[in-house]
Design a protein around this motif. Structure first.
Motif, PDB file in Angstrom:
ATOM      1  N   ARG A   6       0.771  -1.242   0.003  1.00  9.10           N
ATOM      2  CA  ARG A   6       0.125  -0.145   0.051  1.00  9.10           C
ATOM      3  C   ARG A   6       0.714   1.319   0.205  1.00  9.10           C
ATOM      4  O   ARG A   6       2.006   1.106   0.589  1.00  9.10           O
ATOM      5  CB  ARG A   6      -0.885   0.226   1.306  1.00  9.10           C
ATOM      6  N   ALA A  10      -1.318   6.091   2.512  1.00  7.18           N
ATOM      7  CA  ALA A  10      -2.781   5.335   3.123  1.00  7.18           C
ATOM      8  C   ALA A  10      -2.222   4.699   4.550  1.00  7.18           C
ATOM      9  O   ALA A  10      -3.249   4.770   5.188  1.00  7.18           O
ATOM     10  CB  ALA A  10      -2.855   4.159   2.230  1.00  7.18           C
ATOM     11  N   ASP A  11      -1.020   4.359   4.574  1.00 11.36           N
ATOM     12  CA  ASP A  11      -0.699   3.782   6.039  1.00 11.36           C
ATOM     13  C   ASP A  11      -0.612   4.854   7.161  1.00 11.36           C
ATOM     14  O   ASP A  11      -1.339   4.751   7.987  1.00 11.36           O
ATOM     15  CB  ASP A  11       0.656   2.933   6.055  1.00 11.36           C
ATOM     16  N   ILE A  13      -2.672   7.709   6.754  1.00  9.43           N
ATOM     17  CA  ILE A  13      -3.844   8.146   6.880  1.00  9.43           C
ATOM     18  C   ILE A  13      -4.625   7.149   8.060  1.00  9.43           C
ATOM     19  O   ILE A  13      -5.567   7.624   8.804  1.00  9.43           O
ATOM     20  CB  ILE A  13      -4.725   8.425   5.789  1.00  9.43           C
ATOM     21  N   ASP A  14      -4.300   5.952   7.887  1.00  6.91           N
ATOM     22  CA  ASP A  14      -4.991   4.877   8.816  1.00  6.91           C
ATOM     23  C   ASP A  14      -4.620   5.123  10.385  1.00  6.91           C
ATOM     24  O   ASP A  14      -5.514   5.315  11.206  1.00  6.91           O
ATOM     25  CB  ASP A  14      -4.525   3.515   8.420  1.00  6.91           C
ATOM     26  N   VAL A  15      -3.290   5.741  10.398  1.00  4.71           N
ATOM     27  CA  VAL A  15      -2.848   5.925  11.706  1.00  4.71           C
ATOM     28  C   VAL A  15      -3.664   7.351  12.243  1.00  4.71           C
ATOM     29  O   VAL A  15      -4.072   7.231  13.398  1.00  4.71           O
ATOM     30  CB  VAL A  15      -1.352   6.094  11.987  1.00  4.71           C
ATOM     31  N   GLY A  17      -6.001   8.671  11.220  1.00  3.60           N
ATOM     32  CA  GLY A  17      -7.697   8.611  11.231  1.00  3.60           C
ATOM     33  C   GLY A  17      -8.161   7.684  12.318  1.00  3.60           C
ATOM     34  O   GLY A  17      -9.387   7.739  12.480  1.00  3.60           O
ATOM     35  N   THR A  18      -7.184   7.181  13.257  1.00  4.47           N
ATOM     36  CA  THR A  18      -7.577   6.424  14.116  1.00  4.47           C
ATOM     37  C   THR A  18      -8.424   7.687  15.422  1.00  4.47           C
ATOM     38  O   THR A  18      -7.605   8.453  15.637  1.00  4.47           O
ATOM     39  CB  THR A  18      -6.744   5.814  15.029  1.00  4.47           C
ATOM     40  N   SER A  60       4.238   3.632  15.779  1.00  5.25           N
ATOM     41  CA  SER A  60       4.371   4.424  14.373  1.00  5.25           C
ATOM     42  C   SER A  60       5.601   5.440  14.674  1.00  5.25           C
ATOM     43  O   SER A  60       5.908   6.282  13.850  1.00  5.25           O
ATOM     44  CB  SER A  60       3.018   5.374  14.336  1.00  5.25           C
TER      45      SER A  60
END
Length: 98
Positions: A6, A10-11, A13-15, A17-18, A60
């Motif tokens: 990915r 995107a990775d 944004i996943d973090v 977006g939590t 992260s």
């Protein structure tokens, strides 16, 4: 396609977006905070959720525990700098929505 990774964005944004992650980063922008001070700054976020988010942010490499409490890492500080233009854009976007 098979094993394509990915995109890094995107990775990230996943973090980010939590739930609560951006708030925690925001509260740490001025310097380290103890767990209790960070919890209070986040409006009384439950200890279990705060622990989970700090673990995610540590994994992260955006936040670390120091002798003074929790603090942004160099990467975390860099992220808070590069998000400034996006934050300014978001204000204009929000205004355009009425």
């Amino acid at each position: 396609m098979g094993n394509q990774r990915r995109p890094a964005l995107a990775d990230l944004i996943d973090v980010l977006g939590t739930k609560w992650v951006m708030r925690i980063l925001w509260e740490l922008r001025a310097g380290p905070l103890t767990f209790r001070a960070l919890q209070a700054a986040c409006g009384g976020l439950s200890p279990s959720v705060l622990n989970k988010r700090l673990q995610l942010l540590d994994e992260s490499r955006l936040v670390e525990k120091t002798g003074a409490g929790y603090a942004l890492t160099g990467q975390g500080e860099s992220l808070m700098e590069v998000q400034k233009p996006l934050a300014a854009w978001a204000i204009q976007w929000q205004k355009s929505l009425g």
